[in-house]
Design a protein around this motif. Structure first.
Motif, PDB file in Angstrom:
ATOM      1  N   HIS A   1       2.141   8.670  -3.135  1.00  0.00           N
ATOM      2  CA  HIS A   1       1.509   9.574  -4.102  1.00  0.00           C
ATOM      3  C   HIS A   1       0.757  10.694  -3.378  1.00  0.00           C
ATOM      4  CE1 HIS A   1      -1.633  11.049  -6.848  1.00  0.00           C
ATOM      5  NE2 HIS A   1      -0.742  10.820  -7.802  1.00  0.00           N
TER       6      HIS A   1
ATOM      7  N   ILE B   1     -10.683   1.955  -3.102  1.00  0.00           N
ATOM      8  CA  ILE B   1      -9.257   1.748  -2.818  1.00  0.00           C
ATOM      9  C   ILE B   1      -8.878   2.396  -1.489  1.00  0.00           C
ATOM     10  CG2 ILE B   1      -6.912   2.224  -3.614  1.00  0.00           C
ATOM     11  CD1 ILE B   1      -7.867   1.930  -6.443  1.00  0.00           C
ATOM     12  N   CYS B   2      -9.513   3.514  -1.158  1.00  0.00           N
ATOM     13  CA  CYS B   2      -9.297   4.157   0.140  1.00  0.00           C
ATOM     14  C   CYS B   2      -9.596   3.173   1.266  1.00  0.00           C
ATOM     15  CB  CYS B   2     -10.180   5.395   0.256  1.00  0.00           C
ATOM     16  SG  CYS B   2     -10.333   6.075   1.928  1.00  0.00           S
TER      17      CYS B   2
ATOM     18  N   PHE C   1       0.557   4.095  -2.797  1.00  0.00           N
ATOM     19  CA  PHE C   1      -0.618   4.964  -2.714  1.00  0.00           C
ATOM     20  C   PHE C   1      -0.348   6.137  -1.769  1.00  0.00           C
ATOM     21  CE2 PHE C   1      -2.282   0.794  -3.898  1.00  0.00           C
ATOM     22  CZ  PHE C   1      -3.086   1.110  -4.976  1.00  0.00           C
TER      23      PHE C   1
ATOM     24  N   THR D   1       0.826  -1.215   0.000  1.00  0.00           N
ATOM     25  CA  THR D   1       0.000   0.000   0.000  1.00  0.00           C
ATOM     26  C   THR D   1       0.862   1.268   0.000  1.00  0.00           C
ATOM     27  OG1 THR D   1      -0.114   0.141   2.432  1.00  0.00           O
ATOM     28  CG2 THR D   1      -1.766  -1.239   1.334  1.00  0.00           C
TER      29      THR D   1
ATOM     30  N   CYS E   1      -7.114  -0.059   1.121  1.00  0.00           N
ATOM     31  CA  CYS E   1      -5.734   0.156   1.585  1.00  0.00           C
ATOM     32  C   CYS E   1      -5.651   0.050   3.099  1.00  0.00           C
ATOM     33  CB  CYS E   1      -5.237   1.518   1.122  1.00  0.00           C
ATOM     34  SG  CYS E   1      -4.652   1.557  -0.582  1.00  0.00           S
TER      35      CYS E   1
ATOM     36  N   PHE F   1      -7.566   7.987  -5.812  1.00  0.00           N
ATOM     37  CA  PHE F   1      -7.790   6.582  -6.149  1.00  0.00           C
ATOM     38  C   PHE F   1      -9.210   6.092  -5.870  1.00  0.00           C
ATOM     39  CE2 PHE F   1      -3.327   7.134  -4.859  1.00  0.00           C
ATOM     40  CZ  PHE F   1      -2.711   6.861  -6.069  1.00  0.00           C
TER      41      PHE F   1
ATOM     42  N   TRP G   1      -6.042  12.630  -2.518  1.00  0.00           N
ATOM     43  CA  TRP G   1      -6.353  11.214  -2.781  1.00  0.00           C
ATOM     44  C   TRP G   1      -7.119  11.123  -4.091  1.00  0.00           C
ATOM     45  CZ3 TRP G   1      -4.874   6.736  -0.490  1.00  0.00           C
ATOM     46  CH2 TRP G   1      -5.549   5.568  -0.875  1.00  0.00           C
TER      47      TRP G   1
END
Length: 368
Positions: A93, A106-107, A90, A87, A110, A102, A100
């Motif tokens: 980034h 995905i939040c 992510f 993770t 992760c 994604f 955020w």
């Protein structure tokens, strides 16, 4: 625990009152220095931890034919750590871009993966301790449990339980628009939800399992001290190092959780501010824990590096094959000592005052 892998270099809303008004721990961008520090911590964890844990998994799966209970548990510890480190891109980034991008799924995933992995790690360590406890206290029961079908079933149950306990993340983690930026944040409908989540995580993910771990090793230590049994088993020292390291990395995070819960229960803004101020550093330590075990294995297997080269770790883990017999010896020594003490006590009774074995009328005759 499931929030332990929140984004480094971000701070929660500075106003304590606003936090408890909307019950959202909303991160806002911090200084560039703080973000850089977060990137540094996360990068170190990923650069060391990912290849290190991958090497552990490769070694156990390809270089070790006879996998003991300890070896299987170390394998699954490495799997749990590598899932967490997957993770990292992510979060890197987010640190670099400040937002955020994604999506909500995905939040949630992760942080859910992070929660599952951390619950699995502590339960695997707890099973290591219980395995040693049974080998010393109940060797016959230990032999029944130390079979591949039983151990695999227990490990599968650990992963299932970890998956269930980490599910709170799916409810409390979401994407919110904060000051014009999308952020993956922890959202509570009321302060009571925050109290529940952090208390639940600390109890199930630290206090209860570590109480069991400490109790097992206190019992083992007392037995070792009683029989004055000395062992130079390297794998036992390795397991103790794994436990101590995990505790050192995670205690600060759990303390921060309880400070924030206490701040809400006792309406103390000082406690809440202290928790929010310390949370980033505590999170950094928790994330770095996923890269710690491979480093421990390198130190523990240092003597094998010159002779075995790349296979040094296999040599280290192969040492666990002799571990069950070493633990059973402790129990055997203790039982032999108990039998010897019982026999000595019987002799003392037999050599006692003859009147102790006489009938009441015979004792009366002696007194006359």
């Amino acid at each position: 625990m499931t929030e332990a892998y929140t984004t480094f270099g971000w701070t929660t809303i500075s106003s304590v009152n606003s936090i408890f008004t909307n019950s959202t721990q909303a991160p806002v961008p911090s200084s560039g220095k703080s973000a850089s520090l977060g990137i540094a911590f996360l990068s170190i964890a990923f650069i060391i931890g990912f290849p290190g844990n991958a090497f552990v998994i490769w070694t156990i799966l390809t270089r070790i034919k006879k996998r003991t209970v300890t070896c299987l548990l170390i394998l699954h510890l490495a799997i749990a750590d590598i899932f967490v480190l997957l993770t990292a891109p992510f979060f890197l980034h987010v640190l670099g871009s400040g937002r955020w991008i994604f999506g909500n799924i995905i939040c949630k995933m992760c942080y859910y993966i992070s929660g599952v992995s951390m619950y699995a790690s502590i339960f695997l360590i707890m099973f290591m301790s219980m395995d040693r406890f049974l080998a010393v206290a109940k060797p016959f029961t230990s032999q029944k449990i130390r079979t591949k079908p039983v151990v695999r079933g227990i490990i599968a149950s650990i992963w299932l339980l970890a998956s269930l306990l980490a599910s709170t993340t799916l409810f409390y983690r979401t994407v919110k628009n904060m000051s014009g930026l999308l952020q993956c944040v922890t959202y509570h409908n009321s302060p009571k939800h925050m109290v529940f989540q952090y208390t639940f995580e600390t109890l199930t993910g630290f206090i209860i399992p570590f109480t069991i771990i400490v109790s097992c090793y206190v019992y083992i230590g007392l037995r070792l001290r009683t029989v004055k049994f000395q062992t130079k088993q390297k794998t036992s020292h390795l397991v103790i190092m794994i436990i101590v390291t995990f505790a050192l990395f995670w205690i600060p995070y759990q303390v921060v959780n309880m400070l924030q819960v206490s701040g809400e229960i006792f309406s103390s803004q000082n406690l809440t501010k202290a928790a929010l101020k310390a949370r980033n550093n505590a999170i950094a330590l928790a994330f770095l824990s996923s890269s710690a075990n491979p480093i421990l294995y390198v130190f523990a297997g240092g003597n094998f590096i010159r002779t075995a080269g790349v296979g040094f770790m296999a040599k280290l883990f192969e040492g666990t094959a002799n571990e069950p017999s070493s633990l059973r010896k402790i129990s055997q020594v203790f039982r032999q000592k108990s039998h010897a003490e019982s026999a000595e006590l019987e002799k003392c009774v037999d050599k006692g005052d003859p009147s102790d074995h006489m009938l009441p009328n015979q004792q009366a005759d002696l007194r006359d």
